[in-house]
Design a protein around this motif. Structure first.
Motif, PDB file in Angstrom:
ATOM      1  N   GLN A   2     113.153  80.827 -13.809  1.00  0.00           N
ATOM      2  CA  GLN A   2     111.997  80.610 -14.646  1.00  0.00           C
ATOM      3  C   GLN A   2     112.950  80.227 -15.800  1.00  0.00           C
ATOM      4  O   GLN A   2     113.596  80.808 -16.416  1.00  0.00           O
ATOM      5  N   TYR A  32     111.634  71.293 -28.484  1.00  0.00           N
ATOM      6  CA  TYR A  32     110.226  71.700 -29.072  1.00  0.00           C
ATOM      7  C   TYR A  32     109.412  72.660 -28.331  1.00  0.00           C
ATOM      8  O   TYR A  32     109.745  72.612 -27.096  1.00  0.00           O
ATOM      9  N   TYR A  36     100.434  78.263 -26.963  1.00  0.00           N
ATOM     10  CA  TYR A  36      99.164  77.805 -26.354  1.00  0.00           C
ATOM     11  C   TYR A  36      98.206  79.099 -26.078  1.00  0.00           C
ATOM     12  O   TYR A  36      98.928  80.047 -25.710  1.00  0.00           O
ATOM     13  N   GLN A  38      95.033  80.606 -24.240  1.00  0.00           N
ATOM     14  CA  GLN A  38      93.844  80.166 -23.277  1.00  0.00           C
ATOM     15  C   GLN A  38      92.872  81.451 -23.046  1.00  0.00           C
ATOM     16  O   GLN A  38      93.322  82.463 -22.777  1.00  0.00           O
ATOM     17  N   SER A  43      90.520  75.753 -20.875  1.00  0.00           N
ATOM     18  CA  SER A  43      91.960  75.132 -20.769  1.00  0.00           C
ATOM     19  C   SER A  43      92.686  75.530 -22.001  1.00  0.00           C
ATOM     20  O   SER A  43      92.188  75.985 -23.211  1.00  0.00           O
ATOM     21  N   PRO A  44      94.118  75.436 -21.980  1.00  0.00           N
ATOM     22  CA  PRO A  44      94.893  75.917 -23.142  1.00  0.00           C
ATOM     23  C   PRO A  44      94.557  75.073 -24.143  1.00  0.00           C
ATOM     24  O   PRO A  44      94.437  73.809 -24.154  1.00  0.00           O
ATOM     25  N   LEU A  46      96.418  74.322 -28.085  1.00  0.00           N
ATOM     26  CA  LEU A  46      97.636  74.155 -29.056  1.00  0.00           C
ATOM     27  C   LEU A  46      97.340  75.437 -30.265  1.00  0.00           C
ATOM     28  O   LEU A  46      96.502  75.032 -30.961  1.00  0.00           O
ATOM     29  N   PHE A  89     100.566  81.491 -23.947  1.00  0.00           N
ATOM     30  CA  PHE A  89     101.852  80.748 -23.189  1.00  0.00           C
ATOM     31  C   PHE A  89     102.905  80.267 -24.143  1.00  0.00           C
ATOM     32  O   PHE A  89     102.400  79.685 -25.023  1.00  0.00           O
ATOM     33  N   SER A  93     109.768  71.848 -24.384  1.00  0.00           N
ATOM     34  CA  SER A  93     110.075  70.285 -23.801  1.00  0.00           C
ATOM     35  C   SER A  93     111.247  69.782 -24.589  1.00  0.00           C
ATOM     36  O   SER A  93     111.478  70.077 -25.658  1.00  0.00           O
ATOM     37  N   GLU A  94     111.802  68.697 -24.185  1.00  0.00           N
ATOM     38  CA  GLU A  94     112.594  67.800 -25.158  1.00  0.00           C
ATOM     39  C   GLU A  94     111.280  66.945 -25.678  1.00  0.00           C
ATOM     40  O   GLU A  94     110.294  66.491 -25.218  1.00  0.00           O
ATOM     41  N   GLY A  99     107.647  66.442 -19.969  1.00  0.00           N
ATOM     42  CA  GLY A  99     106.561  67.362 -19.858  1.00  0.00           C
ATOM     43  C   GLY A  99     106.878  68.855 -20.499  1.00  0.00           C
ATOM     44  O   GLY A  99     107.931  69.067 -20.508  1.00  0.00           O
ATOM     45  N   LEU A 100     105.832  69.427 -20.516  1.00  0.00           N
ATOM     46  CA  LEU A 100     106.223  70.928 -20.995  1.00  0.00           C
ATOM     47  C   LEU A 100     106.296  71.927 -19.666  1.00  0.00           C
ATOM     48  O   LEU A 100     105.990  71.609 -18.736  1.00  0.00           O
ATOM     49  N   PHE A 102     106.217  75.740 -19.021  1.00  0.00           N
ATOM     50  CA  PHE A 102     105.390  76.943 -19.456  1.00  0.00           C
ATOM     51  C   PHE A 102     106.113  78.268 -18.895  1.00  0.00           C
ATOM     52  O   PHE A 102     106.600  78.348 -17.839  1.00  0.00           O
ATOM     53  N   GLY A 103     105.853  79.153 -19.886  1.00  0.00           N
ATOM     54  CA  GLY A 103     106.300  80.502 -19.628  1.00  0.00           C
ATOM     55  C   GLY A 103     105.125  81.232 -18.716  1.00  0.00           C
ATOM     56  O   GLY A 103     103.882  80.467 -18.480  1.00  0.00           O
ATOM     57  N   LEU A 104     105.081  82.271 -17.962  1.00  0.00           N
ATOM     58  CA  LEU A 104     104.145  82.985 -17.315  1.00  0.00           C
ATOM     59  C   LEU A 104     102.933  83.393 -18.061  1.00  0.00           C
ATOM     60  O   LEU A 104     101.927  83.787 -17.482  1.00  0.00           O
TER      61      LEU A 104
END
Lengths: 112, 114
Positions: A2, A32, A36, A38, A43-44, A46, A89, A93-94, A99-100, A102-104
């Motif tokens: 992870q 970056y 998020y 949820q 949907s999540p 920001l 969450f 990302s760069e 793309g992002l 995500f953590g769990l």
């Protein structure tokens, strides 16, 4: 493995307390870090985000603290409200390229 | 403001069939579009990323053969889940970026596989 880790997995706090959510990452190219929120069945959305140039980002009751050396972040939610109950969450990302990741997630329950 | 639309919002398909979902960025010029999947009780996995002037990049465990993506322009993208099975069920999110770092997410397409 992870790439973005979050702790705790779930958390219960009382209304008015400060909720603290933790996040750490492995990839040194990440620069970056958005958080998020949820709600169930949605949907999540920001919540707040920080980049490498900052150590702290504040927006109302939400504050991100960033320890770049240790590659750790924390999200503090002051004066927690029952409406804050959701899954949070941490992502990374760069900044402009990727793309992002995500953590769990951390499931937060705020009781009145 | 910047909005991302996804269609359909919910869909059900029989095991072994395919379904197509769409994503449209409105109010801004998308420079990249990413597709994610959130399986039940799991986090969001990046499926693929499309950026301006670059080929679509698929992440490990996801292939073009299984999840073909079409994007006539970056403001519109569609993805198909081919030969869907139970493990493909979940919430499929489209995220679009403009010139900045923030990724705007659509409401998602929830796929149920029977």
């Amino acid at each position: 493995q992870q790439q973005v880790r979050q702790s705790p997995q779930s958390l219960t706090v009382w209304e008015g307390e400060t909720t603290i959510l933790n996040c750490s990452y492995e990839d040194s190219t990440f620069d970056y870090f958005p958080w998020y929120r949820q709600f169930p069945g949605k949907s999540p959305a920001l919540l707040i985000a920080i980049s490498l140039v900052s150590n702290k980002k504040e927006d109302g009751r939400f504050t991100i603290f960033f320890n770049k050396r240790e590659k750790k972040l924390s999200l503090h939610i002051t004066d927690s409200q029952p409406g804050d109950s959701a899954t949070y969450f941490c992502a990374a990302s760069e900044r402009y390229a990727q793309g992002l990741t995500f953590g769990l997630g951390t499931r937060v329950s705020v009781f009145p | 403001g910047a909005l991302v639309y996804q269609y359909p919002r919910r869909t059900i398909c029989k095991s072994g069939t395919s379904m197509r979902m769409e994503c449209q960025a409105v109010g801004f010029q998308a420079t990249s579009v990413a597709w994610y999947r959130q399986s039940p009780q799991k986090t969001f996995e990046l499926i693929a990323l499309s950026t301006v002037n670059s080929a679509i990049k698929y992440e490990q465990n996801f292939t073009q053969e299984k999840f073909p993506i079409s994007h006539p322009n970056l403001s519109f993208s569609s993805m198909t889940v081919l030969n869907a099975y139970l493990e493909d069920r979940g919430l499929y999110l489209c995220g679009a970026r403009g010139g900045g770092a923030e990724q705007f997410f659509g409401p998602g397409t929830r796929l149920t596989v029977l």
